[in-house]
Design an enzyme around this catalytic site. Structure first.
Site, PDB file in Angstrom:
ATOM      1  N   SER A  45       0.797  -1.230   0.000  1.00  0.00           N
ATOM      2  CA  SER A  45       0.000   0.000   0.000  1.00  0.00           C
ATOM      3  C   SER A  45       0.828   1.278   0.000  1.00  0.00           C
ATOM      4  CB  SER A  45      -0.941   0.006   1.218  1.00  0.00           C
ATOM      5  OG  SER A  45      -0.202  -0.070   2.427  1.00  0.00           O
ATOM      6  N   THR A  67      -2.328  -6.477  -1.147  1.00  0.00           N
ATOM      7  CA  THR A  67      -3.167  -5.804  -0.159  1.00  0.00           C
ATOM      8  C   THR A  67      -4.626  -5.951  -0.552  1.00  0.00           C
ATOM      9  OG1 THR A  67      -3.039  -3.705  -1.374  1.00  0.00           O
ATOM     10  CG2 THR A  67      -1.401  -4.071   0.355  1.00  0.00           C
ATOM     11  N   ASP A 147     -22.245   0.436   6.432  1.00  0.00           N
ATOM     12  CA  ASP A 147     -21.600   0.370   5.114  1.00  0.00           C
ATOM     13  C   ASP A 147     -22.564   0.944   4.081  1.00  0.00           C
ATOM     14  OD1 ASP A 147     -20.382  -0.456   2.641  1.00  0.00           O
ATOM     15  OD2 ASP A 147     -19.186  -1.872   3.815  1.00  0.00           O
ATOM     16  N   ALA A 205      -7.722   0.847  11.951  1.00  0.00           N
ATOM     17  CA  ALA A 205      -6.776  -0.104  11.375  1.00  0.00           C
ATOM     18  C   ALA A 205      -7.008  -0.206   9.876  1.00  0.00           C
ATOM     19  CB  ALA A 205      -6.917  -1.478  12.035  1.00  0.00           C
ATOM     20  N   ARG A 207      -7.001   3.148   7.018  1.00  0.00           N
ATOM     21  CA  ARG A 207      -6.160   4.165   6.394  1.00  0.00           C
ATOM     22  C   ARG A 207      -6.113   5.394   7.296  1.00  0.00           C
ATOM     23  NH1 ARG A 207      -4.633   0.522   3.708  1.00  0.00           N
ATOM     24  NH2 ARG A 207      -4.595   0.344   1.422  1.00  0.00           N
ATOM     25  N   ASP A 231      -3.484   2.341  14.479  1.00  0.00           N
ATOM     26  CA  ASP A 231      -2.441   1.633  13.746  1.00  0.00           C
ATOM     27  C   ASP A 231      -2.019   2.404  12.508  1.00  0.00           C
ATOM     28  OD1 ASP A 231      -0.791  -0.733  13.103  1.00  0.00           O
ATOM     29  OD2 ASP A 231      -2.187  -0.955  11.415  1.00  0.00           O
ATOM     30  N   GLU A 236       1.239   9.248   6.460  1.00  0.00           N
ATOM     31  CA  GLU A 236       2.338   8.292   6.651  1.00  0.00           C
ATOM     32  C   GLU A 236       3.354   8.443   5.507  1.00  0.00           C
ATOM     33  OE1 GLU A 236       0.791   4.321   6.862  1.00  0.00           O
ATOM     34  OE2 GLU A 236      -0.481   4.752   8.580  1.00  0.00           O
ATOM     35  N   HIS A 253       1.198   0.862  11.430  1.00  0.00           N
ATOM     36  CA  HIS A 253       0.521   0.285  10.264  1.00  0.00           C
ATOM     37  C   HIS A 253       0.910  -1.184  10.072  1.00  0.00           C
ATOM     38  CE1 HIS A 253      -1.272   1.399   6.076  1.00  0.00           C
ATOM     39  NE2 HIS A 253      -1.651   0.199   6.462  1.00  0.00           N
ATOM     40  N   GLY A 256      -2.279  -5.695   9.845  1.00  0.00           N
ATOM     41  CA  GLY A 256      -2.409  -6.841   8.946  1.00  0.00           C
ATOM     42  C   GLY A 256      -1.117  -7.583   8.692  1.00  0.00           C
TER      43      GLY A 256
END
Length: 368
Positions: A45, A67, A147, A205, A207, A231, A236, A253, A256
């Site tokens: 990513s 990813t 969602d 966790a 973006r 996270d 970044e 980050h 995962g």
């Protein structure tokens, strides 16, 4: 053929080395010149695959990202240039489920909470959000799912964003998007941050840019700070250092970053490129993994929340990642964020530990 891969992708030499020249490099530092003679590009990513990066990639025929999210890849550009594309949906959902479970248990210990009966909202109910929802249900929590894109397509059982933001725990699992009716950039903006209750726990966790970090810092410096698990960070690998002391659990980050999740990501691209070339897949993802340090443990009788926290920490200690992050941030190393990711130790998933005597509840929580 020549394959250029992010150096943080494991097992690429084992998967591709028999039939391709494999070169690895830091994913954030890729240059157009490195792609001049490359046939396949494998990224994570942190690499933005766009027109500038591909300006000199005359031979490139395949791009794969290990990813779930694809917001860092200009897929329209690839389609226009006839470059095949593959991603790895679901590859790290189990690892993120482990991370959120570990965070919930540590926060509960810190706050003196019983998680059973509390509400948890997942914002983004795709692969990862659904995995987190399943862990929360296994803890006895009431799960709310938010969602809007899925709801618009006719799926049922969803709450709106404002309802979700009233849950005891709110966990974000959305891709990053800047445009459209469901843009997620600064989804948690200053106005929404101001309306949150100080007793809530928020987890990011997905973006970093989904949360307005400066607005969050202003809230945390006030009289009613929130409990935060972060996270991911806006901009970044730069981190808003002033925010970190106001975060209960802070990591670079790596939610995962299980060994199994990385193996699934690399293997998904191995399958995709093999299919494109008409080659058989001669390996399996399981063949890549070493035996875990602790493979089995037995329990006598049932387990409470405290025992569960100890079991999780036996496999994954989230506080270790938090300590490493804070120590590195305090040092004099501007590249600390990427270094922590590059040097991240092999982390196994909860499923690598087979627990006997724990009942089906532990299976639902991710243990083997």
């Amino acid at each position: 053929m020549k394959i250029l891969a992010d150096e943080n992708m494991p097992f690429v030499r084992e998967l591709f080395g028999d039939w391709a020249e494999v070169v690895t490099c830091p994913g954030r530092a890729l240059t157009p010149e490195q792609l001049i003679d490359v046939d396949a590009l494998l990224v994570r990513s942190i690499t933005r695959v766009d027109e500038a990066l591909l300006a000199r990639a005359g031979r490139l025929a395949f791009v794969g990202t290990a990813t779930i999210g694809c917001d860092h890849v200009d897929t329209g550009l690839l389609a226009r240039r006839g470059i095949a594309f593959a991603s790895a949906p679901g590859c790290n959902k189990v690892a993120v489920g482990d991370y959120v479970l570990a965070a919930l248990l540590r926060v509960a210990e810190h706050q003196g909470w019983s998680l059973a009966g509390r509400s948890l909202a997942v914002i983004g109910a795709g692969n990862t959000g659904s995995e987190v929802a399943g862990r929360a249900r296994a803890l006895g929590m009431e799960v709310l799912r938010c969602d809007p894109p899925l709801a618009e397509r006719g799926a049922t059982g969803f709450v709106d964003l404002e309802q979700a933001l009233c849950a005891d725990v709110v966990s974000f699992h959305v891709p990053l998007s800047h445009q459209g009716p469901h843009a997620t950039h600064h989804l948690l903006d200053a106005a929404r941050i101001a309306r949150l209750d100080e007793r809530q726990l928020l987890i990011n966790a997905c973006r970093g840019d989904v949360w307005d970090n400066h607005a969050l810092l202003a809230r945390q410096q006030g009289d009613s700070p929130l409990t935060l698990v972060m996270d991911v960070w806006e901009h970044e690998p730069r981190v808003l250092a002033a925010l970190v002391p106001h975060v209960l659990l802070a990591t670079p980050h790596i939610a995962g970053y299980s060994l199994e999740g990385k193996a699934r990501g690399s293997f998904a691209l191995y399958q995709a490129l093999s299919r494109r070339l008409g080659r058989p897949c001669e390996l399996t993802a399981e063949q890549l993994l070493p035996a875990p340090a602790v493979a089995q443990i037995g329990l006598e009788g049932g387990g409470d929340q405290t025992l569960l926290e100890r079991l999780v920490r036996l496999v994954y200690d989230i506080e270790r990642d938090d300590r490493q992050f804070r120590r590195a941030l305090a040092g004099d190393d501007p590249g600390f964020f990427d270094r922590l990711r590059k040097e991240y130790p092999d982390r196994r998933e909860l499923g690598s530990l087979h627990v006997t005597g724990g009942g089906e509840a532990l299976r639902a929580l991710g243990f083997g």
